[in-house]
Design an enzyme around this catalytic site. Structure first.
Site, PDB file in Angstrom:
ATOM      1  N   GLY A   1       4.991  -4.375   8.560  1.00 40.87           N
ATOM      2  CA  GLY A   1       4.859  -2.983   8.242  1.00 40.87           C
ATOM      3  C   GLY A   1       4.307  -3.044   6.474  1.00 40.87           C
TER       4      GLY A   1
ATOM      5  N   LYS B   1      -1.273   0.541  -3.425  1.00 39.70           N
ATOM      6  CA  LYS B   1      -0.662  -0.844  -3.089  1.00 39.70           C
ATOM      7  C   LYS B   1       0.151  -1.357  -4.379  1.00 39.70           C
ATOM      8  CE  LYS B   1      -1.861  -5.483  -1.335  1.00 39.70           C
ATOM      9  NZ  LYS B   1      -3.041  -6.332  -0.605  1.00 39.70           N
TER      10      LYS B   1
ATOM     11  N   GLY C   1       8.713  -5.135  -3.086  1.00 40.24           N
ATOM     12  CA  GLY C   1       7.525  -3.963  -3.063  1.00 40.24           C
ATOM     13  C   GLY C   1       6.292  -3.887  -3.969  1.00 40.24           C
TER      14      GLY C   1
ATOM     15  N   ASP D   1      -2.282  -8.993  11.279  1.00 42.19           N
ATOM     16  CA  ASP D   1      -2.060  -7.871  10.282  1.00 42.19           C
ATOM     17  C   ASP D   1      -2.897  -7.747   9.272  1.00 42.19           C
ATOM     18  OD1 ASP D   1      -0.506 -10.410   9.646  1.00 42.19           O
ATOM     19  OD2 ASP D   1       0.022  -8.958   7.905  1.00 42.19           O
TER      20      ASP D   1
HETATM   21  P1  AMP Z   1       0.404 -10.241   3.139  1.00 43.67           P
HETATM   22  O1  AMP Z   1       0.584 -11.499   3.070  1.00 43.67           O
HETATM   23  O2  AMP Z   1       0.239  -9.359   1.689  1.00 43.67           O
HETATM   24  O3  AMP Z   1      -0.530  -9.363   4.271  1.00 43.67           O
HETATM   25  O4  AMP Z   1       1.772  -9.298   3.423  1.00 43.67           O
HETATM   26  C1  AMP Z   1       2.662  -9.778   4.514  1.00 43.67           C
HETATM   27  C2  AMP Z   1       3.798  -8.740   4.711  1.00 43.67           C
HETATM   28  O5  AMP Z   1       4.556  -8.944   3.619  1.00 43.67           O
HETATM   29  C3  AMP Z   1       3.371  -7.183   4.845  1.00 43.67           C
HETATM   30  O6  AMP Z   1       4.289  -6.528   5.846  1.00 43.67           O
HETATM   31  C4  AMP Z   1       3.342  -6.823   3.385  1.00 43.67           C
HETATM   32  O7  AMP Z   1       3.873  -5.505   3.310  1.00 43.67           O
HETATM   33  C5  AMP Z   1       4.766  -7.688   2.995  1.00 43.67           C
HETATM   34  N1  AMP Z   1       4.880  -7.801   1.552  1.00 43.67           N
HETATM   35  C6  AMP Z   1       3.980  -8.781   0.963  1.00 43.67           C
HETATM   36  N2  AMP Z   1       4.262  -8.868  -0.389  1.00 43.67           N
HETATM   37  C7  AMP Z   1       5.554  -7.831  -0.341  1.00 43.67           C
HETATM   38  C8  AMP Z   1       6.262  -7.624  -1.537  1.00 43.67           C
HETATM   39  N3  AMP Z   1       6.244  -8.277  -3.001  1.00 43.67           N
HETATM   40  N4  AMP Z   1       7.317  -6.616  -1.401  1.00 43.67           N
HETATM   41  C9  AMP Z   1       7.483  -6.228  -0.061  1.00 43.67           C
HETATM   42  N5  AMP Z   1       6.854  -6.536   0.824  1.00 43.67           N
HETATM   43  C10 AMP Z   1       5.719  -7.333   0.662  1.00 43.67           C
HETATM   44 MG    MG Z   2      -1.277  -7.963   4.705  1.00 47.59          MG
END
Ligand code: AMP
Ligand code: MG
Length: 487
Positions: free
Chosen positions: A90, A113, A126, A252
């Site tokens: 998510g 973002k 976040g 995702d």
């Molecule tokens: P990603 O590798 O950027 O595709 O992220 C995979 C998952 O981790 C997604 O659900 C992102 O929203 C979450 N996510 C990545 N980085 C962060 C962060 N710094 N804080 C919170 N959620 C994160």
């Molecule tokens: Mg992602």
């Protein structure tokens, strides 16, 4: 041209309700400031580009202010990461602010973002750091300029907010635009949590808003899946033809619209290397450059599994069967054009494969080779380029085949050949080291390099005066950059 307060919202995804997303307010960044904005992306919202310089712009996209009609929401989805199903993903650090429609009637999702924690943040803060926000911005706009479908980026807002990664960095936000933020993982979420009604609602939403022509077909869901397969085959053909390595092709991170989406440790190839792995935490090379092709199909199969409540397995299998032949046809078509060929011959595939093998063995710069090949007649170009190859005899043999092939199709004038080839072979590409130079300057508060690089990459096929330094092979340090996943 519109001012910032004149955007018109129509938040169709938010209206699906709380089963699909959660209301969350952005957490503002300290001392928000404009790092870079894209005039071309601003034009998608009919925005006057000069508004980017106004303080309210940085406040809006730095999370301090919101339009009254915006409805910021974190979307829920799941997905397969590195081959394993993760039920809990998510928007952990991004928010869909709302959907804006322009004068042409096109809707664009505004997604912020780095906007702070949400119910899907798990252990994360976040946030997004400046370097990854700049990389996403540059890549989205550069891919678009190359003619490769991608989410877009309106701007990057920097700040003084401290964010901890391997070391302390500064938080930033990137405003992402896309016609939809629905991912393969959205469908997987409702399938694996056994919520067929909501899954059907999501499918209807997608069909009505993004695949309306499929409505006319006898089996609309199947027609939509087929089109998703087609779009992905074409997208990945473009990645392979232009040397783009996504790096984290988890389901995702796959857009249901077949656009490049969610940028992590991506890279454009410098030297041609079929086995290149841009993500240094990808130890098995699951997402290596050449593996992107079968992984595209793997991801589509994961989506197909999630669609089994709506479409028969046989029909899904048949649609999946379209992927590889379509990919191959698009790829070969693009590579023919990169070689300056306008007709098709049976042995063209072999001609391409042989060239790539030679490039691989000699570490030839992938982008510059094709650009230089179009600078002059085939005979002159190959004479000049042979010096880049260690295996001269091998290259000479290829060059003879190529010259004969060019001759058989009647090449037109040298001028025509150059124009035709330069229109498909970029001179400028987002090399990792160029992004790194821009990031290093930006981290010390100088945004001029990010802006200049963005400008150069917005016209990648056009030779630009005084920009020779952006069209060079990377220095040695620039070839071995390790891009961290912790963005
Ligand atoms: P990603 O590798 O950027 O595709 O992220 C995979 C998952 O981790 C997604 O659900 C992102 O929203 C979450 N996510 C990545 N980085 C962060 C962060 N710094 N804080 C919170 N959620 C994160
Ligand atoms: Mg992602």
């Amino acid at each position: 041209m519109k001012a910032l307060d004149e955007l018109t919202f129509d938040n169709r995804f938010a209206r699906l309700g709380d089963a699909f997303s959660t209301h969350v307010l952005p957490e503002p960044l300290d001392e928000p400031r404009l790092v870079v904005a894209s005039d071309a992306a601003m034009a998608l919202l009919d925005l006057d580009p000069t508004v980017a310089e106004t303080p309210v712009f940085a406040e809006l996209f730095g999370g301090h202010k919101l339009w009254a009609e915006a409805e910021p929401r974190a979307m829920v989805y799941s997905g397969h990461q590195f081959g394993s199903y993760n039920p809990q993903l998510g928007d952990g650090r991004g928010l869909l602010l709302g959907e804006v429609y322009n004068a042409a009637g096109e809707h664009w999702d505004l997604h912020l973002k780095g906007a702070g924690q949400t119910p899907y943040s798990r252990m994360g803060d976040g946030r997004a750091v400046l370097r990854s926000s700049i990389r996403e911005f540059l890549a989205s706009e550069a891919l678009h300029a190359l003619g490769i479908p991608s989410s877009r980026a309106l701007c990057v807002i920097g700040s003084s907010t401290p964010v901890w990664r391997e070391k302390q960095e500064r938080g930033a936000m990137v405003l992402r635009l896309a016609r939809s933020h629905i991912r393969f993982g959205h469908f997987e979420y409702f399938y694996y949590t056994k919520k067929p009604e909501q899954q059907a609602e999501l499918a209807e939403h997608l069909l009505n808003l993004h695949y309306p022509d499929c409505r006319e077909q006898p089996e609309p869901y199947l027609a939509m899946f087929r089109e998703i397969v087609e779009r992905n085959a074409e997208l990945i053909a473009k990645w392979q033809a232009y040397g783009f390595c996504h790096g984290v092709m988890n389901t995702d991170n796959m857009s249901i619209l077949g656009i490049t989406f969610d940028f992590g440790p991506f890279a454009f190839l410098d030297d041609f290397d079929a086995h290149f792995i841009c993500n240094h935490s990808d130890h098995e090379g699951r997402y290596s450059f050449s593996n992107q092709v079968p992984i595209g199909q793997w991801n589509l199969s994961a989506l197909a599994q999630a669609l089994t409540p709506f479409i028969s397995v046989d029909a899904l299998k048949e649609a999946l069967g379209l992927y590889l032949p379509l990919y191959q046809a698009h790829y070969l078509d693009l590579m023919r054009r990169r070689l300056g060929l306008t007709t098709a011959e049976d042995d063209d595939q072999k001609l391409v494969e042989r060239l790539l093998k030679l490039m691989q063995n000699s570490g030839v710069d992938y982008t510059l080779f094709f650009r230089r090949l179009g600078d002059e007649s085939a005979a002159l170009a190959v004479t000049r380029l042979r010096d880049d190859f260690v295996d001269r005899a091998g290259f000479d043999a290829w060059a003879e085949l190529y010259k004969a092939r060019v001759e058989r199709e009647g090449d037109g004038t040298e001028e025509q050949r150059r124009a035709r080839m330069h229109a498909v072979n970029p001179l400028y590409i987002l090399r990792n080291y160029l992004a790194q130079n821009a990031i290093t300057a930006a981290e010390s508060g100088d945004y001029s390099e990010v802006r200049r690089l963005h400008e150069v990459l917005s016209k990648p096929f056009e030779e630009q005066a005084g920009m020779e330094q952006y069209a060079q092979r990377p220095p040695d340090w620039g070839k071995h950059l390790e891009i961290s996943c912790s963005s």
